[in-house]
Design a protein around this motif. Structure first.
Motif, PDB file in Angstrom:
ATOM      1  N   LYS A  70       0.849  -1.200   0.000  1.00 27.79           N
ATOM      2  CA  LYS A  70       0.000   0.000   0.000  1.00 27.79           C
ATOM      3  C   LYS A  70       0.879   1.244   0.000  1.00 27.79           C
ATOM      4  O   LYS A  70       1.935   1.271   0.622  1.00 27.79           O
ATOM      5  CB  LYS A  70      -0.870   0.020   1.266  1.00 27.79           C
ATOM      6  CG  LYS A  70      -2.176  -0.726   1.116  1.00 27.79           C
ATOM      7  CD  LYS A  70      -3.366   0.218   1.127  1.00 27.79           C
ATOM      8  CE  LYS A  70      -4.589  -0.312   0.409  1.00 27.79           C
ATOM      9  NZ  LYS A  70      -4.811  -1.721   0.362  1.00 27.79           N
ATOM     10  N   CYS A  71       0.396   2.259  -0.689  1.00 22.70           N
ATOM     11  CA  CYS A  71       1.111   3.532  -0.728  1.00 22.70           C
ATOM     12  C   CYS A  71       0.934   4.221   0.624  1.00 22.70           C
ATOM     13  O   CYS A  71      -0.188   4.413   1.084  1.00 22.70           O
ATOM     14  CB  CYS A  71       0.529   4.380  -1.849  1.00 22.70           C
ATOM     15  SG  CYS A  71       1.018   6.095  -1.791  1.00 22.70           S
ATOM     16  N   ASN A  72       2.041   4.590   1.256  1.00 24.07           N
ATOM     17  CA  ASN A  72       1.980   5.249   2.557  1.00 24.07           C
ATOM     18  C   ASN A  72       1.702   6.743   2.444  1.00 24.07           C
ATOM     19  O   ASN A  72       1.686   7.448   3.445  1.00 24.07           O
ATOM     20  CB  ASN A  72       3.284   5.033   3.325  1.00 24.07           C
ATOM     21  CG  ASN A  72       3.123   3.958   4.375  1.00 24.07           C
ATOM     22  OD1 ASN A  72       2.096   3.879   5.032  1.00 24.07           O
ATOM     23  ND2 ASN A  72       4.128   3.123   4.518  1.00 24.07           N
ATOM     24  N   LEU A  73       1.527   7.231   1.212  1.00 23.56           N
ATOM     25  CA  LEU A  73       1.149   8.633   1.056  1.00 23.56           C
ATOM     26  C   LEU A  73      -0.381   8.730   1.048  1.00 23.56           C
ATOM     27  O   LEU A  73      -0.977   9.323   1.930  1.00 23.56           O
ATOM     28  CB  LEU A  73       1.746   9.223  -0.227  1.00 23.56           C
ATOM     29  CG  LEU A  73       1.459  10.710  -0.449  1.00 23.56           C
ATOM     30  CD1 LEU A  73       2.108  11.549   0.631  1.00 23.56           C
ATOM     31  CD2 LEU A  73       1.949  11.171  -1.817  1.00 23.56           C
ATOM     32  N   CYS A  74      -1.013   8.088   0.064  1.00 20.01           N
ATOM     33  CA  CYS A  74      -2.476   8.218  -0.024  1.00 20.01           C
ATOM     34  C   CYS A  74      -3.200   7.156   0.796  1.00 20.01           C
ATOM     35  O   CYS A  74      -4.390   7.299   1.060  1.00 20.01           O
ATOM     36  CB  CYS A  74      -2.926   8.185  -1.479  1.00 20.01           C
ATOM     37  SG  CYS A  74      -2.708   6.594  -2.288  1.00 20.01           S
ATOM     38  N   LEU A  75      -2.497   6.095   1.170  1.00 24.77           N
ATOM     39  CA  LEU A  75      -3.049   5.018   2.001  1.00 24.77           C
ATOM     40  C   LEU A  75      -4.163   4.243   1.302  1.00 24.77           C
ATOM     41  O   LEU A  75      -4.840   3.426   1.914  1.00 24.77           O
ATOM     42  CB  LEU A  75      -3.579   5.558   3.347  1.00 24.77           C
ATOM     43  CG  LEU A  75      -2.651   6.470   4.138  1.00 24.77           C
ATOM     44  CD1 LEU A  75      -3.387   7.103   5.302  1.00 24.77           C
ATOM     45  CD2 LEU A  75      -1.433   5.707   4.631  1.00 24.77           C
ATOM     46  N   GLU A 128       5.334   2.435  -7.941  1.00 27.89           N
ATOM     47  CA  GLU A 128       4.551   3.593  -8.371  1.00 27.89           C
ATOM     48  C   GLU A 128       3.117   3.382  -7.912  1.00 27.89           C
ATOM     49  O   GLU A 128       2.521   2.335  -8.202  1.00 27.89           O
ATOM     50  CB  GLU A 128       4.599   3.715  -9.898  1.00 27.89           C
ATOM     51  CG  GLU A 128       3.845   4.913 -10.416  1.00 27.89           C
ATOM     52  CD  GLU A 128       3.763   4.928 -11.940  1.00 27.89           C
ATOM     53  OE1 GLU A 128       4.233   3.961 -12.584  1.00 27.89           O
ATOM     54  OE2 GLU A 128       3.207   5.895 -12.467  1.00 27.89           O
ATOM     55  N   CYS A 129       2.575   4.375  -7.188  1.00 27.50           N
ATOM     56  CA  CYS A 129       1.213   4.218  -6.665  1.00 27.50           C
ATOM     57  C   CYS A 129       0.197   4.345  -7.795  1.00 27.50           C
ATOM     58  O   CYS A 129       0.223   5.306  -8.562  1.00 27.50           O
ATOM     59  CB  CYS A 129       0.932   5.255  -5.582  1.00 27.50           C
ATOM     60  SG  CYS A 129      -0.783   5.203  -5.025  1.00 27.50           S
ATOM     61  N   MET A 130      -0.695   3.387  -7.865  1.00 27.71           N
ATOM     62  CA  MET A 130      -1.705   3.379  -8.918  1.00 27.71           C
ATOM     63  C   MET A 130      -2.825   4.383  -8.639  1.00 27.71           C
ATOM     64  O   MET A 130      -3.626   4.669  -9.503  1.00 27.71           O
ATOM     65  CB  MET A 130      -2.310   1.967  -9.043  1.00 27.71           C
ATOM     66  CG  MET A 130      -1.321   0.891  -9.443  1.00 27.71           C
ATOM     67  SD  MET A 130      -0.859   1.006 -11.181  1.00 27.71           S
ATOM     68  CE  MET A 130       0.637   1.861 -11.139  1.00 27.71           C
ATOM     69  N   ASN A 131      -2.854   4.913  -7.415  1.00 26.87           N
ATOM     70  CA  ASN A 131      -3.899   5.891  -7.087  1.00 26.87           C
ATOM     71  C   ASN A 131      -3.399   7.327  -7.211  1.00 26.87           C
ATOM     72  O   ASN A 131      -3.921   8.106  -8.003  1.00 26.87           O
ATOM     73  CB  ASN A 131      -4.434   5.640  -5.676  1.00 26.87           C
ATOM     74  CG  ASN A 131      -5.478   6.664  -5.267  1.00 26.87           C
ATOM     75  OD1 ASN A 131      -6.469   6.864  -5.968  1.00 26.87           O
ATOM     76  ND2 ASN A 131      -5.248   7.341  -4.163  1.00 26.87           N
ATOM     77  N   CYS A 132      -2.346   7.677  -6.432  1.00 22.08           N
ATOM     78  CA  CYS A 132      -1.944   9.092  -6.412  1.00 22.08           C
ATOM     79  C   CYS A 132      -0.782   9.392  -7.362  1.00 22.08           C
ATOM     80  O   CYS A 132      -0.486  10.552  -7.625  1.00 22.08           O
ATOM     81  CB  CYS A 132      -1.614   9.533  -4.985  1.00 22.08           C
ATOM     82  SG  CYS A 132      -0.082   8.855  -4.338  1.00 22.08           S
ATOM     83  N   GLY A 133      -0.122   8.366  -7.858  1.00 19.88           N
ATOM     84  CA  GLY A 133       0.923   8.583  -8.862  1.00 19.88           C
ATOM     85  C   GLY A 133       2.302   8.881  -8.304  1.00 19.88           C
ATOM     86  O   GLY A 133       3.240   9.121  -9.056  1.00 19.88           O
ATOM     87  N   CYS A 134       2.455   8.854  -6.965  1.00 23.60           N
ATOM     88  CA  CYS A 134       3.807   9.076  -6.433  1.00 23.60           C
ATOM     89  C   CYS A 134       4.612   7.782  -6.569  1.00 23.60           C
ATOM     90  O   CYS A 134       4.058   6.717  -6.829  1.00 23.60           O
ATOM     91  CB  CYS A 134       3.752   9.506  -4.967  1.00 23.60           C
ATOM     92  SG  CYS A 134       3.455   8.161  -3.814  1.00 23.60           S
ATOM     93  N   GLU A 135       5.926   7.892  -6.427  1.00 20.50           N
ATOM     94  CA  GLU A 135       6.753   6.698  -6.315  1.00 20.50           C
ATOM     95  C   GLU A 135       7.156   6.576  -4.854  1.00 20.50           C
ATOM     96  O   GLU A 135       7.340   7.583  -4.170  1.00 20.50           O
ATOM     97  CB  GLU A 135       7.994   6.809  -7.207  1.00 20.50           C
ATOM     98  CG  GLU A 135       7.662   6.682  -8.685  1.00 20.50           C
ATOM     99  CD  GLU A 135       8.900   6.719  -9.590  1.00 20.50           C
ATOM    100  OE1 GLU A 135      10.033   6.730  -9.070  1.00 20.50           O
ATOM    101  OE2 GLU A 135       8.707   6.746 -10.816  1.00 20.50           O
TER     102      GLU A 135
HETATM  103 ZN   LIG Z   1      -0.622   6.782  -3.345  1.00 18.86          ZN
END
Ligand SMILES: [Zn+2]
Ligand SMILES: [Zn+2]
Length: 314
Positions: free
Chosen positions: A17-22, A44-51
Motif C-alpha cells: 500500500k502507498c503510505n502517502l495516499c493510504l 509507483e502508486c496506482m492511485n496518487c501517482g507518487c513513487e
Molecule cells: Zn498513493
C-alpha cells in the motif's frame, strides 16, 4: 521463501500500500537497494501517482544513511544556502515581518539566518532533530526545538503559525500525509501558508537520469508527482498557489562538493573526477539549476463543516 519472493507475493496480494495516499497499491518498478538481506523496491502508486519505497528501510538502515551527513555538509566548500533562501523569500513576495513562522527540519539554520537578516521582527520556531547542528544556532534568533517532527507532534502543543516551511522534509517522513495533516489542521492558522520543497518525479532530470537521478536515495521514501501533490492539497483542504519546478542558483564548486559526497556512487565518482579537472575560475560560476524538486506553496482554506482535525485526532 526469500525476501525478494515475499515482496513479490506481498505486491501480488496488494500489501504494498502507498503510505502517502493510504489507498493505492504500488506497481513494482524495479529493485532499489539491498542491505543485510533487506531488499527495497521502487513502486509507483496506482492511485496518487507518487513513487515510494517498499518496504520502507529499517530504522537502523536509515540511521546509517544519515550518520555523517552533517559532517559531510559541513566540509562542503561553501555554504551558499542562506543566499539561496534569501532569493527564494524574495521570489515569494510575502512580507514575513509580523508573521509567526515555523520551519521543520531546519538543518544548519540557513533559512533562520536568512529570515533574521531580512525580517528581524519575525518570530521563528525551528525544529531540528539532529543535535550536531546546535552550535550553528548560537548566533541565530529563533526558538529552537531539538526533536523530530513526529515527537513534536505527539506533544500536542497548541501553537499555531502563519507560515510553515518544509524544505526537503516530506520525502523523509514515514507517514507524510498524516504528519502534514496534523501540522495543517492543528498548527497552521486559516489563510496561513505551507512552503515546501521535495523530489519531483515528473522532472526532466528524473527522466534524463533515470536510475542515476540523485534524488533516488534510501532516505527518500517518497517521490512526488504533480497528481500526488494535487491529491494531497485536496485531502488537506489546502489551495495550491504555486507548484513549479524549483530553480536553485548555486556555484559549481558547491554542487561538486555535494555531488561528490551524496547520492549514487557513480554520480559521486563522476563529480570527483570532473572537479579535479575543471579550472578554478569555472568552478566559481553560479548556475540556475533545476535539480528535480518541486516548489509547493499552498494556503489553508476556511475549515469545512467536517473538520480535518476531527478526523485525525484519534
Ligand atoms: Zn498513493
Ligand atoms: Zn531529502
Amino acid at each position: 521463501m526469500n525476501q525478494k519472493q515475499r515482496v513479490a507475493n506481498d505486491a501480488e496480494e496488494g500489501f504494498n500500500k502507498c503510505n502517502l495516499c493510504l489507498i493505492g497499491t504500488g506497481k513494482i518498478l524495479r529493485s532499489f537497494a539491498v542491505r543485510n538481506e533487506q531488499h527495497l523496491y521502487l513502486c509507483e502508486c496506482m492511485n496518487c501517482g507518487c513513487e515510494f519505497l517498499f518496504p520502507q528501510p529499517s530504522d537502523d538502515w536509515l540511521a546509517s544513511e544519515y550518520s555523517g551527513d552533517y559532517q559531510k555538509r559541513q566540509s562542503s566548500i561553501q555554504r551558499p544556502k542562506k543566499a539561496w533562501f534569501k532569493a527564494l523569500l524574495n521570489q515569494l513576495n510575502v512580507d514575513f515581518s509580523k508573521r509567526s513562522l515555523l520551519e521543520i527540519g531546519s538543518g544548519e539554520g540557513d533559512l533562520v539566518a536568512a529570515i533574521n537578516e531580512k525580517w528581524c521582527q519575525a518570530e521563528i520556531t525551528a525544529i531540528e532533530a539532529n543535535e550536531e547542528c546546535l552550535p550553528d544556532y548560537k548566533r541565530l534568533k529563533c526558538n529552537l526545538i531539538t526533536k523530530s517532527v513526529e515527537t513534536w507532534l505527539a506533544y500536542q502543543t497548541k501553537e499555531c503559525f502563519d507560515v510553515i516551511f518544509l524544505f526537503d522534509l516530506l520525502e523523509h517522513l514515514r507517514k507524510p500525509k498524516q504528519n502534514l495533516d496534523q501540522l495543517v489542521s492543528r498548527h497552521l492558522n486559516t489563510g496561513g501558508m505551507v512552503v515546501a520543497t521535495f523530489p519531483n518525479v515528473d522532472s526532466l532530470s528524473r527522466k534524463l537520469l533515470n536510475v542515476f537521478w540523485p534524488q533516488y536515495k534510501v532516505e527518500h521514501l517518497f517521490y512526488f508527482s504533480q497528481s500526488s501533490v494535487q491529491w494531497l492539497a485536496r485531502e488537506l483542504n489546502l489551495e495550491t498557489i504555486e507548484l513549479s519546478a524549483l530553480t536553485k542558483t548555486l556555484p559549481l564548486d558547491y554542487l561538486y562538493a555535494i555531488g561528490s559526497r551524496f547520492g549514487p556512487q557513480s554520480v559521486q565518482n563522476c563529480c570527483r573526477w570532473s572537479h579535479q579537472r575543471l579550472p578554478q575560475g569555472i568552478k566559481q560560476i553560479a548556475l540556475p539549476l533545476r535539480l528535480g524538486e518541486w516548489l509547493w506553496v499552498a494556503q489553508k482554506r476556511e475549515s469545512l463543516s467536517k473538520g480535518i482535525s476531527d478526523e485525525t485526532s484519534n
